[in-house]
Scaffold this motif. Structure first.
Motif, PDB file in Angstrom:
ATOM      1  N   GLY A   1       0.819  -1.208   0.000  1.00  0.00           N
ATOM      2  CA  GLY A   1       0.000   0.000   0.000  1.00  0.00           C
ATOM      3  C   GLY A   1       0.851   1.255   0.000  1.00  0.00           C
ATOM      4  N   THR A   2       1.957   1.188   0.732  1.00  0.00           N
ATOM      5  CA  THR A   2       2.865   2.335   0.807  1.00  0.00           C
ATOM      6  C   THR A   2       3.502   2.613  -0.548  1.00  0.00           C
ATOM      7  OG1 THR A   2       3.332   1.886   3.140  1.00  0.00           O
ATOM      8  CG2 THR A   2       4.912   3.268   1.941  1.00  0.00           C
ATOM      9  N   ALA A   3       3.910   1.533  -1.217  1.00  0.00           N
ATOM     10  CA  ALA A   3       4.550   1.693  -2.526  1.00  0.00           C
ATOM     11  C   ALA A   3       3.567   2.264  -3.541  1.00  0.00           C
ATOM     12  CB  ALA A   3       5.094   0.350  -3.003  1.00  0.00           C
ATOM     13  N   LEU A   4       2.330   1.811  -3.504  1.00  0.00           N
ATOM     14  CA  LEU A   4       1.323   2.319  -4.440  1.00  0.00           C
ATOM     15  C   LEU A   4       1.027   3.793  -4.161  1.00  0.00           C
ATOM     16  CD1 LEU A   4      -0.710   1.882  -6.707  1.00  0.00           C
ATOM     17  CD2 LEU A   4      -2.356   1.078  -5.006  1.00  0.00           C
ATOM     18  N   ALA A   5       0.914   4.127  -2.885  1.00  0.00           N
ATOM     19  CA  ALA A   5       0.658   5.518  -2.525  1.00  0.00           C
ATOM     20  C   ALA A   5       1.777   6.421  -3.015  1.00  0.00           C
ATOM     21  CB  ALA A   5       0.486   5.648  -1.015  1.00  0.00           C
ATOM     22  N   ARG A   6       3.017   5.956  -2.852  1.00  0.00           N
ATOM     23  CA  ARG A   6       4.171   6.737  -3.305  1.00  0.00           C
ATOM     24  C   ARG A   6       4.129   6.911  -4.814  1.00  0.00           C
ATOM     25  NH1 ARG A   6       8.008   3.394  -2.037  1.00  0.00           N
ATOM     26  NH2 ARG A   6       7.849   3.923   0.169  1.00  0.00           N
ATOM     27  N   LYS A   7       3.780   5.848  -5.508  1.00  0.00           N
ATOM     28  CA  LYS A   7       3.723   5.878  -6.964  1.00  0.00           C
ATOM     29  C   LYS A   7       2.663   6.863  -7.463  1.00  0.00           C
ATOM     30  CE  LYS A   7       4.150   2.361 -10.575  1.00  0.00           C
ATOM     31  NZ  LYS A   7       4.010   0.905 -10.870  1.00  0.00           N
ATOM     32  N   LEU A   8       1.565   6.959  -6.734  1.00  0.00           N
ATOM     33  CA  LEU A   8       0.459   7.823  -7.127  1.00  0.00           C
ATOM     34  C   LEU A   8       0.576   9.236  -6.565  1.00  0.00           C
ATOM     35  CD1 LEU A   8      -2.468   5.284  -6.606  1.00  0.00           C
ATOM     36  CD2 LEU A   8      -1.687   6.206  -8.799  1.00  0.00           C
ATOM     37  N   GLY A   9       1.473   9.405  -5.605  1.00  0.00           N
ATOM     38  CA  GLY A   9       1.587  10.707  -4.961  1.00  0.00           C
ATOM     39  C   GLY A   9       0.452  10.971  -3.992  1.00  0.00           C
ATOM     40  N   TRP A  10      -0.099   9.899  -3.444  1.00  0.00           N
ATOM     41  CA  TRP A  10      -1.205   9.999  -2.494  1.00  0.00           C
ATOM     42  C   TRP A  10      -0.707   9.752  -1.083  1.00  0.00           C
ATOM     43  CZ3 TRP A  10      -5.343   6.221  -4.945  1.00  0.00           C
ATOM     44  CH2 TRP A  10      -5.782   6.747  -6.177  1.00  0.00           C
TER      45      TRP A  10
END
Length: 283
Positions: free
Chosen positions: A30-39
């Motif tokens: 979840g952290t990696a996805l958030a970082r990727k999306l800038g969320w």
């Protein structure tokens, strides 16, 4: 928020989590996805747990970030499925008030028998332009939505053409306090009340007034429309609900018929409107 709506939102969240865990280039945290999306991390968590409703753009970005952009249409269809029942004002009014009015025009045009109960204001199909303008302006102020008021007023006025179409019947109930509610300037309300007296006796409109002194078997509650006994439309401060399951329809129809038992028609309705009109004289 309805249980069915929340369940659908949670099911979408489960599907989003599946996409994250099955990303072609490897499972994403979840952290990696958030970082990727800038969320913020919390947004990913809330979407997956069904605690926040995704926007179409959220879904588009999510599918792309998970390496599966081709699944966006599936996600969007899931979202549209439950948004068709609960339509938040925040989302509906992004494009202004006219599209909302157009949607109601279409719904009423496709119906033959229309029942309404209103406890807050005069129903749109019977409003004067100035009354509609006052109500829509206050709505725009409340929701901080685009000010396309004149376009929305014109759309609402166009709906009134349906009152003169053969083969359609409006059964409208208004609570008497609606006749006295100053959601507009007194001078505007006076003309609006004159307009109401003019529809009494129309062959396409049956207008009933539930007097304030009437004995009620159920509380007034929120206003609602029933279209051809197949769909109910009601609204809260945050959303419109478009409902079509059999149990809900039956409940609203029973509610409408129960309220109708307390209504007066014809000369008695005319008298109730005239009482409200006279009360405005000192204003």
């Amino acid at each position: 928020m309805s249980t069915d709506y929340q369940q659908a939102r949670e099911a979408l969240g489960v599907r989003l989590r599946e996409l994250r865990l099955t990303a072609p280039e490897g499972r994403l945290t979840g952290t990696a996805l958030a970082r990727k999306l800038g969320w913020p991390n919390s947004k990913v968590s809330k979407l997956e747990l069904g605690k926040q409703t995704a926007t179409p753009e959220d879904l588009h970005q999510w599918a792309a970030a998970c390496g599966q952009p081709e699944l966006y249409e599936e996600l969007r269809a899931r979202l549209a499925g439950f948004e068709s029942h609960i339509r938040s004002w925040r989302r509906q009014l992004v494009g202004g008030h006219k599209p909302v009015q157009d949607a109601h025009n279409e719904a009423q045009a496709s119906s033959k028998v229309l029942r309404a109960w209103e406890s807050s204001w005069i129903v749109g199909v019977l409003q004067t332009p100035d009354y509609a303008r006052a109500v829509l302006t206050r709505s725009a102020e409340l929701h901080r939505s685009p000010r396309d008021i004149e376009e929305a007023v014109r759309s609402r006025m166009k709906r009134q053409e349906l009152l003169y179409a053969a083969g359609r019947k409006y059964h409208i109930l208004l609570w008497e306090p609606v006749l006295r509610s100053l959601v507009c300037p007194p001078s505007v309300l006076a003309i609006q009340l004159d307009r109401l007296t003019g529809v009494i006796g129309m062959d396409t409109v049956e207008l009933g007034i539930v007097p304030l002194s009437a004995s009620l078997k159920v509380p007034p509650g929120l206003g609602f429309w029933i279209y051809d006994d197949r769909q109910v439309v009601t609204e809260t401060w945050h959303a419109e609900l478009w409902l079509d399951d059999a149990d809900t329809l039956a409940l609203y129809l029973r509610t409408w018929k129960t309220l109708q038992e307390s209504a007066v028609y014809g000369a008695d309705a005319h008298n109730a409107i005239n009482r409200a009109r006279r009360a405005l004289a000192p204003q």
